[in-house]
Design a protein around this motif. Sequence first.
Motif, mmCIF file in Angstrom:
data_model
loop_
_atom_site.group_PDB
_atom_site.id
_atom_site.type_symbol
_atom_site.label_atom_id
_atom_site.label_comp_id
_atom_site.label_asym_id
_atom_site.label_seq_id
_atom_site.Cartn_x
_atom_site.Cartn_y
_atom_site.Cartn_z
ATOM 1 N N ALA A 20 0.117 -26.165 -15.208
ATOM 2 C CA ALA A 20 -0.397 -25.698 -13.934
ATOM 3 C C ALA A 20 -1.549 -24.731 -14.119
ATOM 4 O O ALA A 20 -2.624 -24.969 -13.609
ATOM 5 C CB ALA A 20 0.709 -25.035 -13.127
ATOM 6 N N CYS A 21 -1.311 -23.678 -14.833
ATOM 7 C CA CYS A 21 -2.318 -22.640 -14.780
ATOM 8 C C CYS A 21 -2.622 -22.003 -16.117
ATOM 9 O O CYS A 21 -3.539 -21.208 -16.215
ATOM 10 C CB CYS A 21 -1.892 -21.562 -13.785
ATOM 11 S SG CYS A 21 -1.916 -22.195 -12.117
ATOM 12 N N ASP A 147 1.237 -23.226 -6.836
ATOM 13 C CA ASP A 147 2.069 -24.219 -7.533
ATOM 14 C C ASP A 147 3.354 -24.613 -6.811
ATOM 15 O O ASP A 147 4.000 -25.580 -7.183
ATOM 16 C CB ASP A 147 2.444 -23.789 -8.969
ATOM 17 C CG ASP A 147 1.217 -23.579 -9.842
ATOM 18 O OD1 ASP A 147 0.142 -24.093 -9.480
ATOM 19 O OD2 ASP A 147 1.327 -22.894 -10.870
ATOM 20 N N HIS A 202 -2.179 -27.871 -3.164
ATOM 21 C CA HIS A 202 -2.632 -27.602 -4.534
ATOM 22 C C HIS A 202 -2.760 -28.953 -5.250
ATOM 23 O O HIS A 202 -2.499 -29.053 -6.429
ATOM 24 C CB HIS A 202 -1.614 -26.685 -5.213
ATOM 25 C CG HIS A 202 -2.133 -25.899 -6.387
ATOM 26 N ND1 HIS A 202 -3.418 -25.433 -6.486
ATOM 27 C CD2 HIS A 202 -1.507 -25.498 -7.530
ATOM 28 C CE1 HIS A 202 -3.552 -24.777 -7.638
ATOM 29 N NE2 HIS A 202 -2.408 -24.808 -8.289
ATOM 30 N N HIS A 206 -1.759 -31.583 -9.570
ATOM 31 C CA HIS A 206 -2.397 -30.453 -10.251
ATOM 32 C C HIS A 206 -3.485 -30.954 -11.194
ATOM 33 O O HIS A 206 -3.590 -30.553 -12.357
ATOM 34 C CB HIS A 206 -1.372 -29.618 -11.014
ATOM 35 C CG HIS A 206 -1.798 -28.183 -11.203
ATOM 36 N ND1 HIS A 206 -2.641 -27.778 -12.205
ATOM 37 C CD2 HIS A 206 -1.505 -27.065 -10.502
ATOM 38 C CE1 HIS A 206 -2.830 -26.470 -12.114
ATOM 39 N NE2 HIS A 206 -2.163 -26.019 -11.085
HETATM 40 ZN ZN LIG Z 1 -1.854 -23.991 -10.243
#
Ligand SMILES: [Zn+2]
Length: 299
Positions: A20-21, A147, A202, A206
């Motif tokens: 995700a990040c 998320d 989002h 992703h």
């Molecule tokens: Zn994210």
Amino acid sequence: VGSRLLAGLALPAAALALAACGSSERAATPPLVPTTAVAVKAHAPAASAAPRRVVHRARAEQRRALPAVLPERQLHVPILMYHRIDVVRSTLPAITRSLTVDPTRFAAQMRWLVAHGYHSITQEQLYGALEQGRRLPRRPILITFDDGYRDVLRNAAPTIRRLGLHATEYVITGRTSGPDPSFLAWSQLPLLEHDGIEIGSHTVTHADLPAVGASDAWHELLASRLALERHLGHPVQWLAYPYGKFDTQIEELARRAGYVLAVTTSGGVEQDASSPLALHREEVVDTSGVAGLGGILPP
Ligand SMILES: [Zn+2]
């Protein structure tokens, strides 16, 4: 962090956290949800923008369209970015820890905002102020979660509700009701809305939008919005770019896919009405504490 490492992680939540990040690289993603034609319910025009909490399920919302010529206007509106709100255990993978803020620290930060005269605003309020010149309350601030983690419902929503705040959670629609219980189920999204946390997109998987090509990016943007609107019964025109990755083509696709505000991960607290699909955000992490908020926000 490479995508090879992702495959070796046992915990799905940790893997997603990375995907995700924590990494700018693409990771394995679940199959795309089918794009289905969705009839979005007709809505009566909203009355005026309410300064207090709005229960979105009970409110008829009007679909918005960005003006053909975007206004020249700059507003000082900090946008805070959170991911997970949960107890930060030392056993958690480092990447999950880095995305998690302890519930007691989160609550302290929210109380700090209230005590220092900040007013959390809705996406609609930000949109109205940026694009239509409407007034905002003093010291406006937007609180966001990325998320679609379920711990936000469990550990952040009660604080948001108790303090009468507004926030937004950006959901990865391909993860909703998927096998990983770390993520919100569709049936939980209205509960968040009821507590004052509105829902944004989002994307579906992703995806790193500039990297996947225009066709896939279009699907990620459009299918996620349609799925959210089908489940929530009202327009969803707020977007967060995965990894904060976007370019001018992605901004244009986002606009055509029906979004009117989109947040990035590029720092800053001044928002530009001529770039409503490239809003700046400031990340809050567990070690930020209230002192960190003070560092982001003016005294
Ligand atoms: Zn994210």
